[in-house]
Design an enzyme around this catalytic site. Structure first.
Site, PDB file in Angstrom:
ATOM      1  N   SER A  16       0.838  -1.198   0.000  1.00  0.00           N
ATOM      2  CA  SER A  16       0.000   0.000   0.000  1.00  0.00           C
ATOM      3  C   SER A  16       0.870   1.243   0.000  1.00  0.00           C
ATOM      4  O   SER A  16       2.098   1.160   0.153  1.00  0.00           O
ATOM      5  CB  SER A  16      -0.929   0.021   1.229  1.00  0.00           C
ATOM      6  OG  SER A  16      -0.170   0.109   2.426  1.00  0.00           O
ATOM      7  N   ILE A  18       3.177   4.417  -0.386  1.00  0.00           N
ATOM      8  CA  ILE A  18       4.366   4.733  -1.171  1.00  0.00           C
ATOM      9  C   ILE A  18       4.933   3.485  -1.832  1.00  0.00           C
ATOM     10  O   ILE A  18       5.334   3.506  -3.001  1.00  0.00           O
ATOM     11  CB  ILE A  18       5.427   5.413  -0.285  1.00  0.00           C
ATOM     12  CG1 ILE A  18       4.956   6.819   0.122  1.00  0.00           C
ATOM     13  CG2 ILE A  18       6.777   5.502  -0.999  1.00  0.00           C
ATOM     14  CD1 ILE A  18       5.877   7.516   1.110  1.00  0.00           C
ATOM     15  N   TYR A 152       8.304   6.862  16.640  1.00  0.00           N
ATOM     16  CA  TYR A 152       8.524   6.881  15.198  1.00  0.00           C
ATOM     17  C   TYR A 152       9.709   7.774  14.860  1.00  0.00           C
ATOM     18  O   TYR A 152      10.579   7.393  14.072  1.00  0.00           O
ATOM     19  CB  TYR A 152       7.257   7.387  14.508  1.00  0.00           C
ATOM     20  CG  TYR A 152       7.334   7.458  13.000  1.00  0.00           C
ATOM     21  CD1 TYR A 152       7.344   6.304  12.232  1.00  0.00           C
ATOM     22  CD2 TYR A 152       7.379   8.689  12.351  1.00  0.00           C
ATOM     23  CE1 TYR A 152       7.405   6.364  10.852  1.00  0.00           C
ATOM     24  CE2 TYR A 152       7.431   8.756  10.961  1.00  0.00           C
ATOM     25  CZ  TYR A 152       7.444   7.602  10.218  1.00  0.00           C
ATOM     26  OH  TYR A 152       7.501   7.669   8.851  1.00  0.00           O
ATOM     27  N   SER A 188      -1.237   8.548   2.001  1.00  0.00           N
ATOM     28  CA  SER A 188      -1.039   7.107   1.955  1.00  0.00           C
ATOM     29  C   SER A 188      -1.808   6.480   3.110  1.00  0.00           C
ATOM     30  O   SER A 188      -2.379   7.173   3.947  1.00  0.00           O
ATOM     31  CB  SER A 188       0.453   6.749   2.051  1.00  0.00           C
ATOM     32  OG  SER A 188       0.925   6.923   3.367  1.00  0.00           O
TER      33      SER A 188
END
Length: 284
Positions: A16, A18, A152, A188
Site C-alpha cells: 500500500s 508509497i 517513530y 497514503s
C-alpha cells in the site's frame, strides 16, 4: 527512466501507499520488481496489473531469521539485486505519557532493526558485485522532532544515523550508493495502520488526508533522487519543508516553532482530525 529500466528493484512495504505506488511507477519504466510485505494477497493485486517480470515475496521485517532466505529467493529469481528500497514500516500517533514501552520496542524492531537486518544480507551481495543502490524511506521525522510520534521519530533518527555511518564505511565501493529519502506528510494508508498507546489498539479516526502531498508525486521525486544518487532528499510541501531547513540551519528557532505547532497538532489529534490538518491549505 534510462537509469532504472531493466534494473532489479526490491521494494519492501509494497502492499500500500508509497511502496505500492513505487511498484506501479517502476513497472511502467521497465524495472524488474521484487515486491514484499506481510500481506501477500495485496501484493498479488499489484502483480496482476503489470506484464513485467514481478516476483511476489511475502516478508515480515520483524522475522529477522527469514531475511537471508528471502534475499536468496530474489537472487535465485533474478540473479542480482540492483536496488533495495527499504520502505516497510509503521508510524505512530500517541503521547509518550500514555504509551506502553512495548510499543516503542515494536517500533524499533520493525522500522529500525528489521530494515538494517535485510540491508545486511542485500549489502553482502552488492559488495560482491561492487555496485548497487540502497534506498531507505526515512521521514522528515528523521530530521526533526514532533509530538505524537516520539517512537517513530526515534526509529527514523536511528535509520538516518545508521545509513549516514554506513555510507562512510563503503568508501572503497564508490558504485554502492546509500540514499535516504525523507518524505513529509503524504497521502497514503500509513496513518490507518499506526501504532497507538498500546499494541492491541488501532487508530479510531485517520481524518481527511487530502491536504497532503499526492503519493504519485512523492514517488516520482523518490525515483528521480534514486536515479541521480542523491544522498538525502527532503520530499515535502511547505510549511514542513521550511521547518526542515529551520531545523537544519536555525535549530533554536525550530524548537520555538515546533513548540507552537506541536500544541495545535495535539489538539487536532484529540479532536479527531488529522494531526497536521491545520498547517496546509487544501489544494484546489
Amino acid at each position: 527512466e534510462n537509469e532504472l529500466r531493466g534494473k532489479v528493484v526490491w521494494v519492501t512495504g509494497a502492499s500500500s501507499g508509497i511502496g505500492e505506488e513505487l511498484a506501479y511507477q517502476l513497472s511502467k519504466i521497465g524495472a524488474l520488481l521484487a515486491i514484499s510485505a506481510r500481506r501477500e494477497d495485496e501484493l498479488e493485486k499489484i502483480s496482476n496489473l503489470s506484464d513485467k517480470d514481478i516476483l511476489v515475496l511475502r516478508l515480515d521485517l520483524t522475522d529477522r531469521s527469514s531475511h537471508e532466505a528471502a534475499t536468496n529467493s530474489v537472487l535465485k529469481h533474478f540473479g542480482k539485486i540492483d536496488v533495495l528500497v527499504n520502505n516497510g514500516g509503521r508510524s505512530q500517533r500517541s503521547l509518550f505519557v500514555d504509551t506502553n514501552l512495548d510499543v516503542y520496542s515494536a517500533i524499533m524492531e520493525l522500522n529500525y532493526l528489521g530494515t538494517i537486518s535485510l540491508t545486511k544480507h542485500v549489502l553482502n551481495h552488492m559488495i560482491q558485485r561492487k555496485k548497487g543502490k540502497i534506498v531507505t524511506v526515512s521521514s522528515v521525522m528523521g530530521i526533526m522532532g514532533a509530538p505524537l510520534a516520539s517512537g517513530y521519530c526515534a526509529s527514523k533518527h536511528a535509520l538516518q544515523g545508521f545509513f549516514n555511518s554506513l555510507r562512510t564505511e563503503l568508501t572503497d565501493y564508490p558504485e554502492i550508493s546509500i540514499i535516504n529519502i525523507c518524505p513529509g506528510p503524504v497521502q497514503s494508508k500509513i496513518i490507518q495502520n499506526v501504532f497507538t498507546e498500546n499494541l492491541a489498539k488501532s487508530l479510531e479516526s485517520s481524518g481527511d488526508q487530502s491536504h497532503k502531498m499526492p503519493t504519485d508525486r512523492c514517488v516520482r521525486l523518490t525515483l528521480v533522487s534514486t536515479a541521480n544518487d542523491v544522498k538525502e532528499a527532503w520530499i515535502s510541501d511547505h510549511p514542513y519543508l521550511a521547518v526542515c531547513y529551520l531545523w537544519q540551519y536555525a535549530p533554536t528557532w525550530a524548537w520555538w516553532l515546533m513548540n507552537r505547532m506541536g500544541k495545535r497538532r495535539i489538539q487536532n489529534f484529540k479532536s479527531g482530525v488529522d494531526a497536521d490538518a491545520s498547517y496546509s491549505r487544501k489544494k484546489k
